[in-house]
Scaffold this active site. Structure first.
Site, mmCIF file in Angstrom:
data_model
loop_
_atom_site.group_PDB
_atom_site.id
_atom_site.type_symbol
_atom_site.label_atom_id
_atom_site.label_comp_id
_atom_site.label_asym_id
_atom_site.label_seq_id
_atom_site.Cartn_x
_atom_site.Cartn_y
_atom_site.Cartn_z
ATOM 1 N N CYS A 166 0.804 -1.218 0.000
ATOM 2 C CA CYS A 166 0.000 0.000 0.000
ATOM 3 C C CYS A 166 0.841 1.274 0.000
ATOM 4 O O CYS A 166 0.300 2.376 -0.055
ATOM 5 C CB CYS A 166 -0.943 0.000 1.200
ATOM 6 S SG CYS A 166 -1.975 -1.480 1.252
ATOM 7 N N HIS A 306 -2.692 8.070 6.087
ATOM 8 C CA HIS A 306 -2.932 6.745 5.502
ATOM 9 C C HIS A 306 -4.339 6.299 5.882
ATOM 10 O O HIS A 306 -5.081 5.813 5.037
ATOM 11 C CB HIS A 306 -1.877 5.764 6.000
ATOM 12 C CG HIS A 306 -1.942 4.428 5.352
ATOM 13 N ND1 HIS A 306 -1.892 4.259 3.982
ATOM 14 C CD2 HIS A 306 -2.044 3.169 5.879
ATOM 15 C CE1 HIS A 306 -1.968 2.976 3.692
ATOM 16 N NE2 HIS A 306 -2.069 2.290 4.822
ATOM 17 N N GLU A 317 -1.166 5.434 13.614
ATOM 18 C CA GLU A 317 -0.831 6.633 12.846
ATOM 19 C C GLU A 317 -1.048 7.894 13.679
ATOM 20 O O GLU A 317 -0.265 8.846 13.588
ATOM 21 C CB GLU A 317 -1.648 6.700 11.556
ATOM 22 C CG GLU A 317 -1.205 7.856 10.663
ATOM 23 C CD GLU A 317 -1.789 7.828 9.272
ATOM 24 O OE1 GLU A 317 -1.289 8.572 8.409
ATOM 25 O OE2 GLU A 317 -2.761 7.069 9.044
ATOM 26 N N LYS A 339 -9.522 8.172 2.270
ATOM 27 C CA LYS A 339 -10.005 6.800 2.093
ATOM 28 C C LYS A 339 -11.422 6.638 2.615
ATOM 29 O O LYS A 339 -12.107 5.664 2.264
ATOM 30 C CB LYS A 339 -9.073 5.813 2.792
ATOM 31 C CG LYS A 339 -7.710 5.639 2.126
ATOM 32 C CD LYS A 339 -6.884 4.584 2.853
ATOM 33 C CE LYS A 339 -5.526 4.361 2.196
ATOM 34 N NZ LYS A 339 -4.592 5.487 2.410
ATOM 35 N N HIS A 344 -9.766 2.128 0.010
ATOM 36 C CA HIS A 344 -8.313 1.948 0.025
ATOM 37 C C HIS A 344 -7.869 1.344 -1.297
ATOM 38 O O HIS A 344 -8.163 0.188 -1.589
ATOM 39 C CB HIS A 344 -7.939 1.049 1.202
ATOM 40 C CG HIS A 344 -6.464 0.933 1.445
ATOM 41 N ND1 HIS A 344 -5.513 1.532 0.655
ATOM 42 C CD2 HIS A 344 -5.773 0.252 2.412
ATOM 43 C CE1 HIS A 344 -4.319 1.247 1.114
ATOM 44 N NE2 HIS A 344 -4.446 0.473 2.178
ATOM 45 N N PHE A 403 1.705 -3.346 3.971
ATOM 46 C CA PHE A 403 2.056 -4.670 4.466
ATOM 47 C C PHE A 403 3.557 -4.891 4.241
ATOM 48 O O PHE A 403 4.124 -4.466 3.234
ATOM 49 C CB PHE A 403 1.278 -5.751 3.725
ATOM 50 C CG PHE A 403 -0.151 -5.931 4.175
ATOM 51 C CD1 PHE A 403 -0.722 -5.138 5.149
ATOM 52 C CD2 PHE A 403 -0.946 -6.921 3.596
ATOM 53 C CE1 PHE A 403 -2.037 -5.317 5.560
ATOM 54 C CE2 PHE A 403 -2.267 -7.112 3.999
ATOM 55 C CZ PHE A 403 -2.806 -6.306 4.978
#
Length: 416
Positions: A166, A306, A317, A339, A344, A403
């Site tokens: 991502c 994010h 975050e 998002k 996403h 990831f």
């Protein structure tokens, strides 16, 4: 570097998103708190635990490529080439034999041609190896959005693909930034593209318990930083920037949207999917971007987070932002997750979020975090709840975490 690095500016934007298939539509949607999440239509999802997503709607690839080619290309390549053509047209950048080797392409993708893989795995099983298309391998590999864009534009300069889950789109933009800084290219077409709303993609993320399962209310499923968040909503699309050296942009009298001033990346080295506790890796990526940009925490006006809408990511975050900026500066800074509107996009998310960052600077607004109704004590910053905010935006940080522990932060500013 033996000489001062070249300054790098943004001269073109392109976007294909779940809330708009061009930049103008995307900006209007961001300002109006649009919602791109709905039941899945790309395949029969009735047997799936998660039956909704943020699909790109009413997209006709023939607007950008031939119908014959479109039938062969995976959807992520269609999106990437479309957004790239938009961005180059927006920049007014002419690519010819005279400059082709100084214009490069760098488009990230976390998954690549997943639908192609699924389709021909089924063909192999049901009909045998002789029925597998010769286009299977070329169209499933993640670098093909880069390759096809280079072919479409005639760009012969530095060419690469990042595949850092991502964080891929943001890594692509950051790496393109470095190439121009070093004088290895004069212009780069860069960003991310993804289309993983497929039976395997949805089933895989659902099995990992990463997705929201609000099948009774898809429109409220993507709710970053909200206390009732339960997972992300998968999206698709592409966001592309044209980056140029400041010298070239001024030399051709290009419109300049803003400047890319900093790039930071780290790895958590902790877990294959979970972020490191406390957001340590994300905080360090943000610090590196600020240091690269020669900016102080107090100068950050807005952070495009994010913000995936997963319990661990949003909490970590928030901690990362406070650790990087300091408690006081963090609480004065507008933070939002687009998002909540687009879902996403995995490797494509950094691309459309970089476009959102530039739009915020030029349009004087912070996009909202929609579906925010239940404050979480662990997420206690200013998340621009539910409605866009008119404000002066001089500097933006755009975060992407993936990831494998990949953390990326891009710093954009109005031209200084």
């Amino acid at each position: 570097m033996s000489q001062a690095p070249h300054r790098v500016v943004v001269t073109g934007l392109g976007a294909v998103t779940p809330i708009g298939n061009d930049v103008a539509s995307y900006e209007v949607a961001l300002r109006q708190s649009a919602n791109g999440v709905a039941p899945i239509t790309l395949f029969d999802a009735s047997a799936h635990a998660c039956r909704f997503a943020a699909e790109v709607k009413d997209f006709d690839p023939a607007t950008y490529i031939g119908r014959k080619e479109a039938k062969r290309w995976d959807r992520f390549c269609q999106f990437g080439v479309a957004a790239a053509k938009q961005a180059v047209a927006d920049a007014g950048l002419r690519i010819s034999e005279a400059n082709a080797h100084r214009v490069g392409i760098l488009i990230g993708s976390g998954v690549g041609g997943l639908l192609v893989v699924e389709t021909y795995a089924h063909v192999l099983k049901e009909k045998g190896p002789d029925r597998v298309s010769p286009f299977t391998v070329p169209m499933m590999i993640p670098n093909m959005a880069t390759g096809l864009t280079a072919i479409a534009l005639g760009a012969k300069g530095p060419s690469n693909t990042t595949s850092t889950a991502c964080a891929a789109g943001s890594n692509a933009i950051g790496d393109a930034f470095r190439l121009i800084q070093l004088g290895l290219a004069d212009a780069m077409v860069c960003g991310g593209a993804e289309s993983a709303i497929t039976p395997l993609g949805v089933a895989g993320f659902a099995s990992a318990k990463a997705l929201s399962f609000r099948n009774d209310s898809p429109a409220t499923a993507s709710r970053p930083f909200d206390a009732e968040r339960d997972g992300f909503v998968i999206g698709e699309g592409s966001g592309i920037l044209v980056l140029e050296s400041l010298e070239q942009a001024r030399g051709r009298d290009a419109r300049i949207y803003g400047e890319l001033v900093g790039y930071g990346m780290t790895c958590d080295a902790y877990h294959i999917t979970a972020p490191s506790p406390g957001g340590v890796g994300g905080a360090e990526a943000m610090r590196l971007a600020l240091r690269d940009a020669e900016l102080e925490p107090e100068q950050v006006d807005y952070i495009n987070a994010h913000g995936t809408s997963t319990p661990a990511n949003d909490r970590n975050e928030t901690n990362a932002i406070k650790a990087c900026l300091g408690e006081a500066a963090a609480r004065r800074t507008a933070v939002s997750s687009t998002k909540s509107m687009t879902g996403h996009l995995l490797g494509g998310s950094g691309g459309i979020e970089a476009v959102a960052a530039i739009l915020a600077i030029n349009g004087g607004f912070a996009p909202p975090t929609i579906n925010y109704s239940n404050p979480d004590p662990d997420c206690d910053l200013d998340y621009v709840p539910n409605e866009a905010r008119e404000m002066k935006v001089g500097t933006v940080l755009s975060n992407s975490f993936g990831f494998g522990g990949h953390n990326v932060c891009l710093a954009f500013s109005a031209l200084r």
